[in-house]
Design a protein around this motif. Structure first.
Motif, short mmCIF file in Angstrom:
data_model
loop_
_atom_site.label_atom_id
_atom_site.label_comp_id
_atom_site.label_asym_id
_atom_site.label_seq_id
_atom_site.Cartn_x
_atom_site.Cartn_y
_atom_site.Cartn_z
N ARG A 1 0.80 -1.20 0.00
CA ARG A 1 0.00 0.00 0.00
C ARG A 1 0.84 1.27 0.00
O ARG A 1 0.59 2.19 -0.75
CB ARG A 1 -0.92 -0.05 1.21
CG ARG A 1 -1.52 1.25 1.64
CD ARG A 1 -2.45 0.96 2.79
NE ARG A 1 -2.73 2.15 3.55
CZ ARG A 1 -3.56 2.17 4.57
NH1 ARG A 1 -4.16 1.07 4.93
NH2 ARG A 1 -3.77 3.27 5.23
N ARG A 2 1.87 1.35 0.84
CA ARG A 2 2.61 2.60 0.95
C ARG A 2 3.37 2.92 -0.33
O ARG A 2 3.61 4.08 -0.63
CB ARG A 2 3.56 2.55 2.14
CG ARG A 2 4.77 1.66 1.98
CD ARG A 2 5.66 1.73 3.21
NE ARG A 2 6.86 0.95 3.05
CZ ARG A 2 7.98 1.43 2.51
NH1 ARG A 2 8.02 2.65 2.06
NH2 ARG A 2 9.04 0.66 2.41
N GLU A 3 3.72 1.88 -1.09
CA GLU A 3 4.42 2.13 -2.34
C GLU A 3 3.50 2.80 -3.35
O GLU A 3 3.91 3.65 -4.12
CB GLU A 3 4.96 0.82 -2.91
CG GLU A 3 6.07 0.23 -2.08
CD GLU A 3 6.49 -1.13 -2.56
OE1 GLU A 3 7.55 -1.58 -2.13
OE2 GLU A 3 5.75 -1.74 -3.34
N VAL A 4 2.23 2.42 -3.37
CA VAL A 4 1.29 3.02 -4.31
C VAL A 4 1.02 4.47 -3.92
O VAL A 4 0.93 5.34 -4.79
CB VAL A 4 -0.02 2.20 -4.36
CG1 VAL A 4 -1.03 2.86 -5.28
CG2 VAL A 4 0.28 0.79 -4.83
N ILE A 5 0.90 4.73 -2.64
CA ILE A 5 0.73 6.12 -2.20
C ILE A 5 1.94 6.95 -2.62
O ILE A 5 1.81 8.09 -3.06
CB ILE A 5 0.54 6.17 -0.67
CG1 ILE A 5 -0.80 5.52 -0.29
CG2 ILE A 5 0.59 7.60 -0.16
CD1 ILE A 5 -1.03 5.42 1.20
N HIS A 6 3.13 6.36 -2.50
CA HIS A 6 4.35 7.05 -2.93
C HIS A 6 4.26 7.39 -4.42
O HIS A 6 4.60 8.50 -4.84
CB HIS A 6 5.56 6.17 -2.64
CG HIS A 6 6.84 6.68 -3.23
ND1 HIS A 6 7.46 7.83 -2.79
CD2 HIS A 6 7.60 6.22 -4.26
CE1 HIS A 6 8.56 8.04 -3.50
NE2 HIS A 6 8.66 7.08 -4.39
N LEU A 7 3.81 6.46 -5.22
CA LEU A 7 3.67 6.71 -6.66
C LEU A 7 2.64 7.79 -6.94
O LEU A 7 2.82 8.62 -7.82
CB LEU A 7 3.28 5.41 -7.38
CG LEU A 7 4.35 4.32 -7.48
CD1 LEU A 7 3.76 3.06 -8.09
CD2 LEU A 7 5.52 4.80 -8.32
N MET A 8 1.55 7.76 -6.19
CA MET A 8 0.52 8.77 -6.38
C MET A 8 1.06 10.16 -6.08
O MET A 8 0.84 11.10 -6.86
CB MET A 8 -0.69 8.45 -5.48
CG MET A 8 -1.41 7.17 -5.87
SD MET A 8 -2.59 6.61 -4.63
CE MET A 8 -3.91 7.79 -4.86
N ASN A 9 1.79 10.29 -4.99
CA ASN A 9 2.34 11.60 -4.62
C ASN A 9 3.42 12.05 -5.59
O ASN A 9 3.61 13.26 -5.81
CB ASN A 9 2.90 11.55 -3.20
CG ASN A 9 1.81 11.43 -2.15
OD1 ASN A 9 0.70 11.92 -2.35
ND2 ASN A 9 2.10 10.76 -1.05
N ARG A 10 4.13 11.09 -6.16
CA ARG A 10 5.22 11.43 -7.07
C ARG A 10 4.74 11.75 -8.47
O ARG A 10 5.26 12.67 -9.12
CB ARG A 10 6.24 10.28 -7.12
CG ARG A 10 7.49 10.62 -7.94
CD ARG A 10 8.49 9.48 -7.89
NE ARG A 10 8.03 8.31 -8.62
CZ ARG A 10 8.64 7.13 -8.61
NH1 ARG A 10 9.72 6.96 -7.88
NH2 ARG A 10 8.16 6.11 -9.30
#
Length: 880
Positions: A449-458
């Motif tokens: 999950r946290r990796e997808v949030i990272h991609l969203m923010n990036r």
């Protein structure tokens, strides 16, 4: 300068991968970013004469690095001083790693990240594909990496690729005696002592109902290769999940092993700055004591160990059921429509039995199709609840050979668990969050999950991220699960910023859209028949919303019939696996990626696959979409999917496709940046004949299409305020070998509107005639005035003008068209009809003749002022 490196605690997989990478980058320097494990240092001492040359880090000029090749690592925090080069603008980075779920902070422009047992496997498969040979020692070093990271090909993370790579290396002379000496070394006296201390400290705790084993020791001296001790302890004590924590000097080393899906040790130790697989991982902590590390570890375990699963975790909902009075014949139709092998039978809202496809087929074989399903359904079945342990479900399905277990809330049927669901759970290996499938036997590869949030923010703008959060909040208020789905999610994982957002709602999508619009000042356009709506923001930004649904097709190529369903079945109706990803938007699980059908794996492998074998039968337009995605994304249509395309072509299913649907797919292909490659693919698969039976790729139209790209780029660089439909230019080029009658036939097959069809045909004919005239004038070296060019080309659309430029091989004719587009068509005159009227000339056809005469003089430089133009008018009027 090219440099090959790896993480600071290099092991055999790092060494072997560096050696293999050197074969791909022969001019690169091999540099260790830090220290090596003791077993590797021993290898260097014993094989000095055979070891490839390495460059010392201190001898490296970091500012000279232009390309960095990383193996077995994606994080800058793990490559020491070389992190400076990894993030320096202008430095190209290629990454080869077998941990696809890590998504480190280093952005890669090349290499390959794929799930398998060892990084050496990835590089070996590349060497195999390219026909690059290895020396026996190079093969041995690479084999060492595979054997170390796969436990001599025995770890659960081992894949078939690892076996294939090992076999190839063995054929190249890999020495298994050397491999065995270093992979299976005897324990030193210090290791034996440490093992004894670890066994004494071993204890087991329960975390979320899962048994976790912990052991810890503090030493005042260094002991190497503690990973081997973790393996031995796990096997000696038959442990499901083990963490050992060893303090040595200023560092604390953590090694973990897991055999169960509830404990993903790679995820847990990444939070401590380490990494690895779900089954094997390690971390090194600085400036902390063993007690502090144990405290941090227990916090992570409490947060990240998944509880033992219950029926609620595995069941599919809502459930497709059938009435008790349904006939056997109709039951088979329903089983096929919904793609299931068993269904609950209901009598006035109460479940009374289960009917399976096997029983239905046997009943039909015996001529019993007209009888009620109640005659042959199973009336004895397990009644599970949401809290029923999966172990009980397993005992029932496996022990009693059952196909389906219903799940109840009181007397209400709320879900089902199928045999496929259970098998997928049992054999999902170390995958976390194995999702249920309603008789869809596909692999699930969730991403953290946290990796997808990272991609969203990036990759997304702040506005879009906030909007997605707002969508989730409205879903929470209405108690509706809300997901971002489809191409938006696909492109996000591929590193793009696609802001064409589709949202799926498990429930009333129109109610959700209306509530959101009211809250945030938007407009809504709803389509109640399909359960869809469009949210339109004040600035015109749009979000498509749909209720989750399934589709089935009455006949091949027909439009689908739509029914409400679950997210999983909604995703299953989509065209390709890569478009089946979903991101949860509700606050509690915001950013959680759901992957029911192996989409993440296919994205990593750049493979395009359909979800089931009848995909192209049900919707033949998917054939064209497959080609479009293949070339837009740089993917490869999977072999089985390509065979299904060929079968659809052979069976003639595309002939049943409506012209408008075919035109829509063709237009989308021709609007792509590189449509010619897609057209070549269409030709190779025999698809052009569905546009017109006589249409094929020939040197003539292929050359014209290649030229179209150049003239479209040329036109775009003029920065004219003029829209050009590039697909029309490519379509004219593609069909340039067809006669006028056949071109009309192709337009008719594509259901191009009669008005536009006639206009397109007339302009094509006019354009071809003008082209022939200009070529003739040029070949005869006849004088051509600027006014001649203007009146030849006046009235032709921009698309036809560019088509003419692309089709002709006469450079002078191209200059004619270029002159018209860039200059002549913008030439105007001072006078107009009012001036002619003022001169006493009555309105009529003569007006156009005189004004064209003046314009001709202006084009040819014969007049300069308004008075000059009026003088021509006066002369022309004397001719009346």
């Amino acid at each position: 300068m090219d440099v090959i490196t790896t993480h600071v605690n290099a092991d055999f997989d790092c060494l072997g991968a560096m050696v293999a990478a050197k074969k791909l980058y022969p001019d690169a320097l091999m540099v260790f970013s830090g220290s090596q494990e003791k077993s590797m240092r021993d290898l260097f001492l014993k094989t000095t004469g055979y070891m490839p040359p390495f460059t010392r880090l201190k001898d490296l000029e970091l500012d000279q690095i232009t390309r960095l090749i990383l193996v077995d690592c994606q994080h800058s925090s793990r490559i020491g001083k070389l992190a400076e080069a990894a993030h320096r603008p202008g430095v190209e980075v290629h990454i080869y790693d077998h941990h696809p779920g890590l998504s480190g902070d280093i952005r890669s422009s090349g290499g390959e990240i794929r799930d398998c047992g060892a990084t050496c496997t990835i590089l070996t498969r590349i060497l195999m594909a390219r026909g690059i040979e290895l020396t026996p020692m190079e093969a041995t070093l690479t084999m060492l990496g595979i054997y170390e990271d796969t436990g001599s090909l025995t770890f659960p993370s081992t894949t078939t690729d690892d076996y294939v790579a090992a076999a190839w290396l063995l054929e190249r002379g890999a020495n298994l005696n050397i491999v065995a000496d270093f992979v299976s070394q005897e324990l030193t006296a210090e290791q034996v002592s440490l093992l004894n201390d670890l066994l004494k400290s071993l204890r087991t705790i329960s975390v979320n109902g899962v048994d976790i084993s912990l052991a810890h020791v503090t030493l005042d001296y260094y002991v190497g290769d503690i990973a081997a001790l973790a393996h031995m302890m796990r096997d000696m004590e038959n442990l499901e999940a083990l963490f050992i924590v060893v303090g040595m000097g200023e560092r604390v080393y953590v090694v973990a092993r897991s055999r169960i899906p509830e404990v993903d040790v790679g995820t847990i130790l990444r939070e401590l700055g380490g990494g690895g697989h779900a089954t094997a991982a390690s971390a090194t902590c600085k400036d902390l004591t063993v007690i502090q590390v144990l405290g941090l570890l227990q916090q992570q375990l409490a947060q990240r160990v998944n509880p033992k699963r219950t029926a609620a975790d595995l069941m599919s909902s809502p459930v497709k059921t059938l009435p008790v009075d349904t006939t056997i014949a109709n039951t088979r139709e329903l089983l096929t429509r919904y793609n299931v092998n068993a269904m609950p039978v209901m009598d006035q809202g109460t479940m009374v039995g289960i009917i399976s496809r096997r029983i239905v087929e046997k009943a039909l074989y015996h001529g019993l199709g007209n009888l009620s399903v109640s005659e042959y359904m199973h009336t004895e079945f397990m009644k599970a609840t949401a809290e029923t342990p999966i172990s009980a479900i397993q005992d029932y399905i496996v022990g009693q050979h059952r196909r389906l277990v219903p799940v109840f809330s009181g007397e209400d049927l709320v879900g089902v668990i199928t045999r496929t669901d259970l098998l997928r759970y049992m054999y999902s290996g170390m995958q976390r969050n194995a999702e249920a499938v309603y008789d869809l036997a596909r692999e699930n590869l969730p991403v953290r999950r946290r990796e997808v949030i990272h991609l969203m923010n990036r990759n997304l703008s702040r506005r879009v991220v906030t909007m997605l959060q707002d969508l989730g909040k409205v879903g929470d208020e209405l108690e509706l699960p809300v997901y971002a789905v489809g191409g938006f999610v696909r492109d996000l994982l591929l590193g793009g910023a696609n802001e064409d957002i589709d949202v799926s709602v498990e429930g009333d999508g129109i109610l959700f859209a209306e509530t959101f619009a009211e809250r945030f000042g938007c407009r809504v356009k709803g389509h109640a028949k399909f359960g869809t709506a469009v949210i339109i923001f004040p600035d015109g930004f749009k979000v498509d919303v749909a209720s989750t649904r399934l589709e089935y097709y009455e006949t091949p190529g027909a439009l689908p019939t739509v029914e409400r369903s679950s997210l999983k079945m909604d995703l299953y109706r989509r065209d390709f696996t890569i478009n089946t990803l979903a991101i949860r938007l509700n606050k509690e699980d915001f950013g959680m990626l759901l992957d029911h059908f192996g989409a993440y794996r296919d994205l990593q492998e750049k493979s395009l696959r359909v979800l089931h074998n009848l995909s192209f039968v049900e919707d033949p337009t998917r054939v064209f979409r497959a080609i479009r995605f293949e070339h837009r994304l740089g993917f490869q249509i999977a072999r089985h999917t390509e065979n299904l395309i060929k079968n659809a072509v052979k069976m003639g299913f595309l002939e049943k496709l409506g012209g408008k649907r075919l035109l829509n797919e063709l237009v989308l292909i021709l609007r792509e940046r590189e449509p010619v490659r897609a057209i070549l693919r269409m030709a190779g698969l025999g698809l052009l004949r569905f546009i017109h039976p006589e249409l094929s790729l020939q040197p003539g139209n292929l050359r014209v299409m290649d030229e179209v790209k150049k003239v479209i780029v040329w036109h775009s660089l003029l920065y004219l305020e003029e829209h050009v439909e590039s697909w029309v230019v490519y379509f004219l080029a593609l069909t340039s070998t067809l006669s006028d009658d056949r071109f009309w036939g192709a337009c008719t097959r594509l259901s191009i509107s009669e008005h536009y069809r006639q206009k397109l045909v007339d302009m094509r004919i006019h354009g071809e005639q003008v082209l022939e005239l200009m070529v003739r004038k040029s070949s005869r070296h006849e004088p051509v005035r600027r006014s001649d060019i203007y009146f030849w080309l006046r009235g032709l659309s921009p698309e036809v003008l560019l088509y003419i430029m692309a089709k002709t091989e006469n450079e002078e004719v191209r200059r004619f068209v270029s002159l018209y587009v860039t200059q002549l068509r913008r030439v105007t005159i001072y006078i107009n009809g009012d001036d002619l009227k003022a001169q006493g000339l009555s309105p009529g056809p003569r007006y156009r003749e005189i004004l064209d005469r003046v314009l001709s003089a202006r084009l040819n430089g014969e007049v300069a002022t308004r008075d000059d133009e009026l003088a021509i008018v006066a002369r022309e009027m004397t001719k009346v």
